[in-house]
Design a protein around this motif. Structure first.
Motif, PDB file in Angstrom:
ATOM      1  N   LEU A 192       0.812  -1.220   0.000  1.00 55.86           N
ATOM      2  CA  LEU A 192       0.000   0.000   0.000  1.00 55.86           C
ATOM      3  C   LEU A 192       0.847   1.272   0.000  1.00 55.86           C
ATOM      4  CD1 LEU A 192      -2.818  -1.019   2.502  1.00 55.86           C
ATOM      5  CD2 LEU A 192      -2.932  -0.925   0.009  1.00 55.86           C
ATOM      6  N   LYS A 193       2.143   1.148  -0.298  1.00 60.73           N
ATOM      7  CA  LYS A 193       3.080   2.269  -0.429  1.00 60.73           C
ATOM      8  C   LYS A 193       3.388   2.961   0.900  1.00 60.73           C
ATOM      9  CE  LYS A 193       3.258   2.039  -4.949  1.00 60.73           C
ATOM     10  NZ  LYS A 193       4.438   1.759  -5.698  1.00 60.73           N
ATOM     11  N   TYR A 194       3.437   2.176   1.981  1.00 61.68           N
ATOM     12  CA  TYR A 194       3.935   2.633   3.270  1.00 61.68           C
ATOM     13  C   TYR A 194       5.139   1.767   3.646  1.00 61.68           C
ATOM     14  CZ  TYR A 194      -0.505   5.076   3.671  1.00 61.68           C
ATOM     15  OH  TYR A 194      -1.582   5.887   3.445  1.00 61.68           O
ATOM     16  N   PRO A 195       6.252   1.942   2.896  1.00 61.98           N
ATOM     17  CA  PRO A 195       7.349   0.981   3.042  1.00 61.98           C
ATOM     18  C   PRO A 195       8.065   1.050   4.387  1.00 61.98           C
ATOM     19  CG  PRO A 195       7.982   2.720   1.536  1.00 61.98           C
ATOM     20  CD  PRO A 195       6.538   2.923   1.845  1.00 61.98           C
ATOM     21  N   PHE A 196       8.253   2.226   4.949  1.00 59.64           N
ATOM     22  CA  PHE A 196       9.006   2.326   6.201  1.00 59.64           C
ATOM     23  C   PHE A 196       8.242   1.685   7.356  1.00 59.64           C
ATOM     24  CE2 PHE A 196      10.487   4.579  10.016  1.00 59.64           C
ATOM     25  CZ  PHE A 196      11.840   4.246   9.938  1.00 59.64           C
ATOM     26  N   ILE A 197       6.986   2.051   7.505  1.00 57.35           N
ATOM     27  CA  ILE A 197       6.160   1.477   8.570  1.00 57.35           C
ATOM     28  C   ILE A 197       5.957  -0.021   8.314  1.00 57.35           C
ATOM     29  CG2 ILE A 197       3.884   1.551   9.663  1.00 57.35           C
ATOM     30  CD1 ILE A 197       3.834   4.550   8.887  1.00 57.35           C
ATOM     31  N   GLY A 198       5.760  -0.386   7.051  1.00 62.68           N
ATOM     32  CA  GLY A 198       5.571  -1.788   6.703  1.00 62.68           C
ATOM     33  C   GLY A 198       6.779  -2.634   7.041  1.00 62.68           C
ATOM     34  N   MET A 199       7.981  -2.121   6.803  1.00 59.31           N
ATOM     35  CA  MET A 199       9.183  -2.899   7.106  1.00 59.31           C
ATOM     36  C   MET A 199       9.401  -3.015   8.612  1.00 59.31           C
ATOM     37  SD  MET A 199      10.434  -4.302   4.529  1.00 59.31           S
ATOM     38  CE  MET A 199      11.953  -4.895   5.211  1.00 59.31           C
ATOM     39  N   ILE A 200       9.033  -2.003   9.372  1.00 59.67           N
ATOM     40  CA  ILE A 200       9.150  -2.099  10.836  1.00 59.67           C
ATOM     41  C   ILE A 200       8.204  -3.182  11.359  1.00 59.67           C
ATOM     42  CG2 ILE A 200       8.685  -0.895  12.998  1.00 59.67           C
ATOM     43  CD1 ILE A 200       9.733   1.653  11.653  1.00 59.67           C
ATOM     44  N   VAL A 201       6.947  -3.157  10.907  1.00 59.48           N
ATOM     45  CA  VAL A 201       5.970  -4.152  11.340  1.00 59.48           C
ATOM     46  C   VAL A 201       6.381  -5.543  10.849  1.00 59.48           C
ATOM     47  CG1 VAL A 201       3.549  -4.861  11.114  1.00 59.48           C
ATOM     48  CG2 VAL A 201       4.124  -2.461  11.464  1.00 59.48           C
ATOM     49  N   GLU A 202       6.862  -5.606   9.617  1.00 58.96           N
ATOM     50  CA  GLU A 202       7.281  -6.888   9.042  1.00 58.96           C
ATOM     51  C   GLU A 202       8.499  -7.459   9.770  1.00 58.96           C
ATOM     52  OE1 GLU A 202       8.789  -8.441   4.712  1.00 58.96           O
ATOM     53  OE2 GLU A 202       7.549  -6.645   4.814  1.00 58.96           O
ATOM     54  N   THR A 203       9.438  -6.610  10.162  1.00 62.15           N
ATOM     55  CA  THR A 203      10.603  -7.078  10.908  1.00 62.15           C
ATOM     56  C   THR A 203      10.199  -7.615  12.274  1.00 62.15           C
ATOM     57  OG1 THR A 203      12.001  -5.461   9.768  1.00 62.15           O
ATOM     58  CG2 THR A 203      12.854  -6.385  11.815  1.00 62.15           C
ATOM     59  N   PHE A 204       9.277  -6.949  12.932  1.00 56.61           N
ATOM     60  CA  PHE A 204       8.770  -7.445  14.211  1.00 56.61           C
ATOM     61  C   PHE A 204       8.120  -8.816  14.037  1.00 56.61           C
ATOM     62  CE2 PHE A 204       5.329  -7.789  17.348  1.00 56.61           C
ATOM     63  CZ  PHE A 204       6.086  -7.744  18.509  1.00 56.61           C
ATOM     64  N   GLY A 205       7.319  -8.967  12.995  1.00 55.54           N
ATOM     65  CA  GLY A 205       6.691 -10.251  12.719  1.00 55.54           C
ATOM     66  C   GLY A 205       7.699 -11.316  12.345  1.00 55.54           C
ATOM     67  N   PHE A 206       8.721 -10.946  11.572  1.00 51.42           N
ATOM     68  CA  PHE A 206       9.770 -11.892  11.172  1.00 51.42           C
ATOM     69  C   PHE A 206      10.512 -12.408  12.399  1.00 51.42           C
ATOM     70  CE2 PHE A 206      14.038 -12.991   9.760  1.00 51.42           C
ATOM     71  CZ  PHE A 206      13.768 -13.813   8.680  1.00 51.42           C
ATOM     72  N   LEU A 207      10.830 -11.514  13.321  1.00 53.14           N
ATOM     73  CA  LEU A 207      11.528 -11.937  14.535  1.00 53.14           C
ATOM     74  C   LEU A 207      10.654 -12.836  15.398  1.00 53.14           C
ATOM     75  CD1 LEU A 207      13.416  -8.665  15.498  1.00 53.14           C
ATOM     76  CD2 LEU A 207      14.369 -10.755  14.520  1.00 53.14           C
ATOM     77  N   ASN A 208       9.355 -12.565  15.440  1.00 46.98           N
ATOM     78  CA  ASN A 208       8.448 -13.439  16.182  1.00 46.98           C
ATOM     79  C   ASN A 208       8.289 -14.803  15.517  1.00 46.98           C
ATOM     80  OD1 ASN A 208       7.463 -12.156  18.574  1.00 46.98           O
ATOM     81  ND2 ASN A 208       6.524 -10.638  17.232  1.00 46.98           N
ATOM     82  N   LEU A 209       8.277 -14.820  14.187  1.00 51.01           N
ATOM     83  CA  LEU A 209       8.098 -16.080  13.475  1.00 51.01           C
ATOM     84  C   LEU A 209       9.358 -16.940  13.484  1.00 51.01           C
ATOM     85  CD1 LEU A 209       6.060 -14.996  10.338  1.00 51.01           C
ATOM     86  CD2 LEU A 209       5.327 -16.575  12.105  1.00 51.01           C
ATOM     87  N   PHE A 210      10.482 -16.332  13.153  1.00 48.76           N
ATOM     88  CA  PHE A 210      11.705 -17.090  12.926  1.00 48.76           C
ATOM     89  C   PHE A 210      12.729 -16.922  14.034  1.00 48.76           C
ATOM     90  CE2 PHE A 210       9.925 -16.117   8.723  1.00 48.76           C
ATOM     91  CZ  PHE A 210       9.750 -17.412   8.253  1.00 48.76           C
ATOM     92  N   GLY A 211      12.354 -16.332  15.150  1.00 47.54           N
ATOM     93  CA  GLY A 211      13.292 -16.114  16.243  1.00 47.54           C
ATOM     94  C   GLY A 211      13.811 -17.404  16.855  1.00 47.54           C
ATOM     95  N   ASP A 212      13.040 -18.478  16.763  1.00 48.12           N
ATOM     96  CA  ASP A 212      13.481 -19.760  17.304  1.00 48.12           C
ATOM     97  C   ASP A 212      14.647 -20.350  16.522  1.00 48.12           C
ATOM     98  OD1 ASP A 212      11.359 -19.426  19.000  1.00 48.12           O
ATOM     99  OD2 ASP A 212      10.031 -20.792  17.907  1.00 48.12           O
ATOM    100  N   PHE A 213      14.830 -19.922  15.266  1.00 44.36           N
ATOM    101  CA  PHE A 213      15.882 -20.479  14.429  1.00 44.36           C
ATOM    102  C   PHE A 213      17.222 -19.783  14.611  1.00 44.36           C
ATOM    103  CE2 PHE A 213      12.008 -21.279  11.797  1.00 44.36           C
ATOM    104  CZ  PHE A 213      11.962 -22.639  12.019  1.00 44.36           C
ATOM    105  N   PHE A 214      17.247 -18.612  15.244  1.00 42.26           N
ATOM    106  CA  PHE A 214      18.500 -17.872  15.371  1.00 42.26           C
ATOM    107  C   PHE A 214      19.576 -18.604  16.151  1.00 42.26           C
ATOM    108  CE2 PHE A 214      15.861 -13.903  14.548  1.00 42.26           C
ATOM    109  CZ  PHE A 214      16.256 -13.836  13.229  1.00 42.26           C
ATOM    110  N   PRO A 215      19.266 -19.280  17.265  1.00 38.52           N
ATOM    111  CA  PRO A 215      20.327 -20.037  17.940  1.00 38.52           C
ATOM    112  C   PRO A 215      20.923 -21.139  17.069  1.00 38.52           C
ATOM    113  CG  PRO A 215      18.506 -19.711  19.440  1.00 38.52           C
ATOM    114  CD  PRO A 215      18.058 -19.228  18.092  1.00 38.52           C
ATOM    115  N   VAL A 216      20.094 -21.794  16.273  1.00 40.11           N
ATOM    116  CA  VAL A 216      20.599 -22.847  15.383  1.00 40.11           C
ATOM    117  C   VAL A 216      21.506 -22.251  14.319  1.00 40.11           C
ATOM    118  CG1 VAL A 216      19.902 -24.622  13.722  1.00 40.11           C
ATOM    119  CG2 VAL A 216      18.547 -24.253  15.793  1.00 40.11           C
TER     120      VAL A 216
END
Length: 138
Positions: A79-103
């Motif tokens: 929807l052309k809100y890239p800065f806010i979208g990337m902040i929200v997306e990064t938060f979601g990415f860390l919640n989704l894939f945070g379990d894989f970081f130690p591996v």
């Protein structure tokens, strides 16, 4: 090799998606590159682990907050809100894939150059905290 042809294509799509997202951020949050990177990343992930496993990964109750934030960030980028979208997306990415970081960090510690870099005095405590390893007094 142990990867099927679809999984090889999925690895390539995921790699290109990550590259396009990195370029989109480096070029001052270019929404076209970010949107293309999001689509390539999601389609590559689907090809790597399969459509059913992808659906069940994103639909798990423990991952619901991460899924909503990640997909909401993708929608905001579209929807052309890239800065806010990337902040929200990064938060979601860390919640989704945070379990894989130690591996991933444990694997990176075993690589020749990167392992040496991660063992430097000021970097090692941070990596130890992320991996969750305990330091002994001896």
């Amino acid at each position: 090799m142990w990867l099927s042809d679809a999984q090889k294509i999925g690895v390539a799509l995921t790699t290109f998606g990550t590259l396009f997202m990195f370029l989109g951020v480096m070029l001052f949050f270019d929404s076209a590159l970010l949107a293309l990177g999001n689509m390539l990343f999601l389609s590559g992930l689907t090809l790597i682990i399969g459509p059913h496993k992808t659906f069940y990964f994103f639909a798990r109750k423990q991952k619901l907050r991460g899924t909503i934030c990640f997909l909401g960030g993708v929608v905001l980028v579209f929807l052309k809100y890239p800065f806010i979208g990337m902040i929200v997306e990064t938060f979601g990415f860390l919640n989704l894939f945070g379990d894989f970081f130690p591996v991933v960090l444990t694997f990176l510690r075993q690589l020749p150059f990167i392992g040496t870099l991660l063992s430097l005095p000021y970097i090692r405590p941070v990596v130890d905290r992320l991996v969750g390893s305990r330091t002994s007094a001896v």
